[in-house]
Design a protein around this motif. Structure first.
Motif, PDB file in Angstrom:
ATOM      1  N   HIS A 159     -97.103  40.905  52.718  1.00 47.37           N
ATOM      2  CA  HIS A 159     -97.602  41.731  51.616  1.00 47.37           C
ATOM      3  C   HIS A 159     -99.049  41.402  51.275  1.00 47.37           C
ATOM      4  O   HIS A 159     -99.861  42.301  51.034  1.00 47.37           O
ATOM      5  N   ARG A 160     -99.379  40.121  51.251  1.00 46.20           N
ATOM      6  CA  ARG A 160    -100.716  39.696  50.823  1.00 46.20           C
ATOM      7  C   ARG A 160    -101.758  39.762  51.934  1.00 46.20           C
ATOM      8  O   ARG A 160    -102.948  39.666  51.670  1.00 46.20           O
ATOM      9  N   ASN A 161    -101.318  39.916  53.162  1.00 47.35           N
ATOM     10  CA  ASN A 161    -102.270  39.959  54.272  1.00 47.35           C
ATOM     11  C   ASN A 161    -102.468  41.366  54.824  1.00 47.35           C
ATOM     12  O   ASN A 161    -103.029  41.534  55.906  1.00 47.35           O
ATOM     13  N   SER A 162    -102.001  42.366  54.092  1.00 52.02           N
ATOM     14  CA  SER A 162    -102.146  43.740  54.564  1.00 52.02           C
ATOM     15  C   SER A 162    -102.242  44.705  53.389  1.00 52.02           C
ATOM     16  O   SER A 162    -101.652  44.476  52.342  1.00 52.02           O
ATOM     17  N   LYS A 163    -102.999  45.770  53.599  1.00 49.55           N
ATOM     18  CA  LYS A 163    -103.065  46.839  52.611  1.00 49.55           C
ATOM     19  C   LYS A 163    -102.134  47.989  53.006  1.00 49.55           C
ATOM     20  O   LYS A 163    -102.139  49.048  52.374  1.00 49.55           O
ATOM     21  N   ALA A 164    -101.349  47.762  54.059  1.00 49.28           N
ATOM     22  CA  ALA A 164    -100.446  48.800  54.556  1.00 49.28           C
ATOM     23  C   ALA A 164     -99.329  49.068  53.546  1.00 49.28           C
ATOM     24  O   ALA A 164     -98.981  48.216  52.724  1.00 49.28           O
ATOM     25  N   ASN A 165     -98.757  50.244  53.639  1.00 47.98           N
ATOM     26  CA  ASN A 165     -97.674  50.660  52.744  1.00 47.98           C
ATOM     27  C   ASN A 165     -96.340  50.154  53.314  1.00 47.98           C
ATOM     28  O   ASN A 165     -95.553  50.923  53.863  1.00 47.98           O
ATOM     29  N   VAL A 166     -96.122  48.857  53.176  1.00 39.28           N
ATOM     30  CA  VAL A 166     -94.948  48.211  53.759  1.00 39.28           C
ATOM     31  C   VAL A 166     -93.743  48.355  52.831  1.00 39.28           C
ATOM     32  O   VAL A 166     -93.852  48.161  51.617  1.00 39.28           O
ATOM     33  N   VAL A 167     -92.602  48.694  53.424  1.00 39.85           N
ATOM     34  CA  VAL A 167     -91.342  48.726  52.678  1.00 39.85           C
ATOM     35  C   VAL A 167     -90.412  47.699  53.322  1.00 39.85           C
ATOM     36  O   VAL A 167     -90.088  47.802  54.506  1.00 39.85           O
ATOM     37  N   PHE A 168     -90.001  46.714  52.561  1.00 42.69           N
ATOM     38  CA  PHE A 168     -89.118  45.677  53.062  1.00 42.69           C
ATOM     39  C   PHE A 168     -87.663  46.106  52.888  1.00 42.69           C
ATOM     40  O   PHE A 168     -87.219  46.410  51.784  1.00 42.69           O
ATOM     41  N   ASN A 169     -86.941  46.128  53.992  1.00 47.01           N
ATOM     42  CA  ASN A 169     -85.515  46.431  53.976  1.00 47.01           C
ATOM     43  C   ASN A 169     -84.786  45.107  54.167  1.00 47.01           C
ATOM     44  O   ASN A 169     -84.764  44.559  55.272  1.00 47.01           O
ATOM     45  N   ILE A 170     -84.230  44.594  53.088  1.00 53.40           N
ATOM     46  CA  ILE A 170     -83.669  43.249  53.092  1.00 53.40           C
ATOM     47  C   ILE A 170     -82.151  43.325  53.205  1.00 53.40           C
ATOM     48  O   ILE A 170     -81.472  43.849  52.315  1.00 53.40           O
ATOM     49  N   VAL A 171     -81.641  42.797  54.302  1.00 58.21           N
ATOM     50  CA  VAL A 171     -80.199  42.824  54.540  1.00 58.21           C
ATOM     51  C   VAL A 171     -79.605  41.503  54.068  1.00 58.21           C
ATOM     52  O   VAL A 171     -80.008  40.427  54.516  1.00 58.21           O
ATOM     53  N   THR A 172     -78.668  41.586  53.164  1.00 49.99           N
ATOM     54  CA  THR A 172     -78.058  40.371  52.615  1.00 49.99           C
ATOM     55  C   THR A 172     -76.571  40.625  52.375  1.00 49.99           C
ATOM     56  O   THR A 172     -76.062  41.727  52.566  1.00 49.99           O
ATOM     57  N   LEU A 173     -75.870  39.590  51.942  1.00 45.18           N
ATOM     58  CA  LEU A 173     -74.459  39.724  51.607  1.00 45.18           C
ATOM     59  C   LEU A 173     -74.318  40.047  50.121  1.00 45.18           C
ATOM     60  O   LEU A 173     -75.215  39.759  49.316  1.00 45.18           O
ATOM     61  N   ASN A 174     -73.215  40.616  49.754  1.00 44.33           N
ATOM     62  CA  ASN A 174     -73.003  41.072  48.384  1.00 44.33           C
ATOM     63  C   ASN A 174     -73.204  39.968  47.355  1.00 44.33           C
ATOM     64  O   ASN A 174     -73.723  40.193  46.262  1.00 44.33           O
ATOM     65  N   GLU A 175     -72.834  38.744  47.735  1.00 48.09           N
ATOM     66  CA  GLU A 175     -72.926  37.607  46.804  1.00 48.09           C
ATOM     67  C   GLU A 175     -74.364  37.249  46.425  1.00 48.09           C
ATOM     68  O   GLU A 175     -74.597  36.551  45.433  1.00 48.09           O
ATOM     69  N   SER A 176     -75.339  37.734  47.205  1.00 52.88           N
ATOM     70  CA  SER A 176     -76.738  37.348  46.983  1.00 52.88           C
ATOM     71  C   SER A 176     -77.576  38.432  46.326  1.00 52.88           C
ATOM     72  O   SER A 176     -78.757  38.210  46.037  1.00 52.88           O
ATOM     73  N   VAL A 177     -77.001  39.588  46.084  1.00 51.19           N
ATOM     74  CA  VAL A 177     -77.777  40.726  45.591  1.00 51.19           C
ATOM     75  C   VAL A 177     -78.452  40.437  44.257  1.00 51.19           C
ATOM     76  O   VAL A 177     -79.650  40.678  44.080  1.00 51.19           O
ATOM     77  N   VAL A 178     -77.697  39.928  43.284  1.00 53.59           N
ATOM     78  CA  VAL A 178     -78.258  39.672  41.950  1.00 53.59           C
ATOM     79  C   VAL A 178     -79.365  38.634  42.028  1.00 53.59           C
ATOM     80  O   VAL A 178     -80.445  38.806  41.433  1.00 53.59           O
ATOM     81  N   HIS A 179     -79.132  37.563  42.752  1.00 53.52           N
ATOM     82  CA  HIS A 179     -80.122  36.500  42.906  1.00 53.52           C
ATOM     83  C   HIS A 179     -81.405  37.054  43.529  1.00 53.52           C
ATOM     84  O   HIS A 179     -82.516  36.812  43.043  1.00 53.52           O
ATOM     85  N   LEU A 180     -81.253  37.811  44.586  1.00 61.16           N
ATOM     86  CA  LEU A 180     -82.404  38.368  45.287  1.00 61.16           C
ATOM     87  C   LEU A 180     -83.165  39.358  44.410  1.00 61.16           C
ATOM     88  O   LEU A 180     -84.408  39.347  44.353  1.00 61.16           O
ATOM     89  N   ARG A 181     -82.428  40.193  43.703  1.00 61.20           N
ATOM     90  CA  ARG A 181     -83.066  41.187  42.836  1.00 61.20           C
ATOM     91  C   ARG A 181     -83.859  40.501  41.721  1.00 61.20           C
ATOM     92  O   ARG A 181     -84.972  40.927  41.376  1.00 61.20           O
ATOM     93  N   THR A 182     -83.318  39.429  41.175  1.00 63.37           N
ATOM     94  CA  THR A 182     -84.022  38.683  40.129  1.00 63.37           C
ATOM     95  C   THR A 182     -85.315  38.096  40.658  1.00 63.37           C
ATOM     96  O   THR A 182     -86.367  38.162  40.009  1.00 63.37           O
ATOM     97  N   TRP A 183     -85.251  37.526  41.857  1.00 62.91           N
ATOM     98  CA  TRP A 183     -86.425  36.899  42.479  1.00 62.91           C
ATOM     99  C   TRP A 183     -87.512  37.942  42.740  1.00 62.91           C
ATOM    100  O   TRP A 183     -88.683  37.755  42.400  1.00 62.91           O
ATOM    101  N   LEU A 184     -87.128  39.071  43.325  1.00 60.41           N
ATOM    102  CA  LEU A 184     -88.106  40.091  43.689  1.00 60.41           C
ATOM    103  C   LEU A 184     -88.671  40.826  42.480  1.00 60.41           C
ATOM    104  O   LEU A 184     -89.728  41.453  42.577  1.00 60.41           O
TER     105      LEU A 184
END
Length: 365
Positions: free
Chosen positions: A87-112
């Protein structure tokens, strides 16, 4: 001229001289600070200071560049750090598709939520792997469901024509648009970096099962492998970083082919006995045998997680690399790893406090 006027003139000259000296000192201080922080540029996140860019939004233009990365709970920090470096090394319109398990969704969403990275969270269903892996308890313990996410790219990105897949133990130092623009030959569904190229071969661990050729990953004594007619000394590739043409992927039913070889291995044990943890590599080697394009080797400088990696690559070479991959036992968030200071630069602390780089956490105690 009266004495009073002379004094006024002298006072004005002194003030002017003082301002000139002050100006020069400020310029010297600025040069000194630049020398002390030569790598600090506008738009860069300083180590562990994630609010630095809160008021410095980068305007991102152009078509979306989809990047798919996995994020298991115990390695969420790795995925977020890798994404931040992109993200910080490009001005490109990057979309991150993050594949995770259901147990990690809340944690990941909070972090992001503490970042301005454009992302989509995709929940992986382990049932997709039913019957495709060995029933041997010892082998099944080593199977991490998310490592197979790369096999199902069109499932996660049904509308994308092209995508970049990345393992979570990478740091990107170049503009990701350059990797995305890698040209794939007609009829090729993916582009990889081969293990015999002049860059990656520096990091090969000799004597560890010939892990730079097909014989290091597949059992050529098995009849199913013999019938394929593949040469055992063919240079292998590392599927931790690749660019995929999803139109070709779907037309060639790549996912179905990969699933077929997973199931075949579960029944016939086709993988090499010297194989370490790279259980996703053998089926990809079979499916893409002599039918893939190549990416620039500087976009996949790997083996930084191997023993002695610090002696294989010079700091100057590592700084020039576009993408660094800590494949191997030693991870940059662990206790001992080469060039971990580069990973530190892009690390975003976990707002929940659950994830800590082991090395840094130990230093703070």
């Amino acid at each position: 001229m009266t004495v009073r006027r002379v004094n006024v003139v002298i006072l004005v000259l002194l003030v002017i001289a003082f301002l000139i000296i002050l100006h020069r000192n400020l310029l010297n201080l600025n040069d000194f600070l630049k020398q002390e922080n030569p790598d600090t540029v506008p738009g860069m996140v300083l180590p562990f200071e994630t609010d630095f860019l809160s008021d410095h939004k980068v305007i991102r233009t152009g078509d979306e560049i989809p990047v798919l990365i996995t994020a298991p709970e115990e390695r969420l920090g790795a995925a977020v750090t890798a994404m931040n470096s992109i993200h910080r090394n490009s001005k490109a319109n990057v979309v991150f598709n993050i594949v995770t398990l259901n147990e990690s969704v809340v944690h990941l969403r909070t972090w992001l939520s503490k970042t301005d990275m454009k992302h989509k969270i995709i929940v992986f269903d382990p049932k997709m792997l039913a019957g495709k892996n060995s029933n041997d308890p010892q082998k099944s313990e080593k199977v991490k469901p998310l490592t197979f996410a790369r096999f199902f790219l069109p499932v996660f990105l049904p509308d994308a024509e092209k995508v970049i897949y990345l393992d979570d133990d990478v740091i990107v130092q170049g503009d990701i648009r350059e990797l995305f623009d890698t040209g794939l030959k007609s009829g090729h569904a993916a582009a990889f970096s081969e293990d015999c190229d002049s860059v990656s071969s520096k990091g090969i661990v000799r004597g560890a099962g010939n892990q730079n050729s097909y014989i290091g990953f597949l059992d050529f004594k098995k009849e199913a492998i013999k019938k394929l007619g593949m040469r055992a000394n063919t240079c292998s590739f590392n599927p931790g970083v690749f660019v995929a043409n999803l139109t070709e992927w779907k037309q060639q039913n790549i996912t179905s082919q990969l699933e077929f070889w997973m199931e075949r291995n579960a029944k016939e044990d086709l993988y090499s006995k010297t194989l370490a943890d790279s259980i996703t590599t053998p089926p990809m080697l079979i499916v893409f045998y002599k039918h893939h394009s190549n990416i620039d080797p500087m976009w996949h400088v790997r083996h930084l997680g191997a023993t002695g990696a610090g002696n294989r690559y010079s700091p100057q070479f590592v700084k020039a690399a576009k993408l660094l991959h800590w494949n191997g036992h030693y991870k940059p968030w662990g206790r001992a790893s080469a060039f971990s200071e580069i990973w530190d630069k892009w690390y975003i602390p976990d707002p929940t406090g659950k994830f800590h780089p082991i090395r840094r956490h130990a230093e703070e105690k």
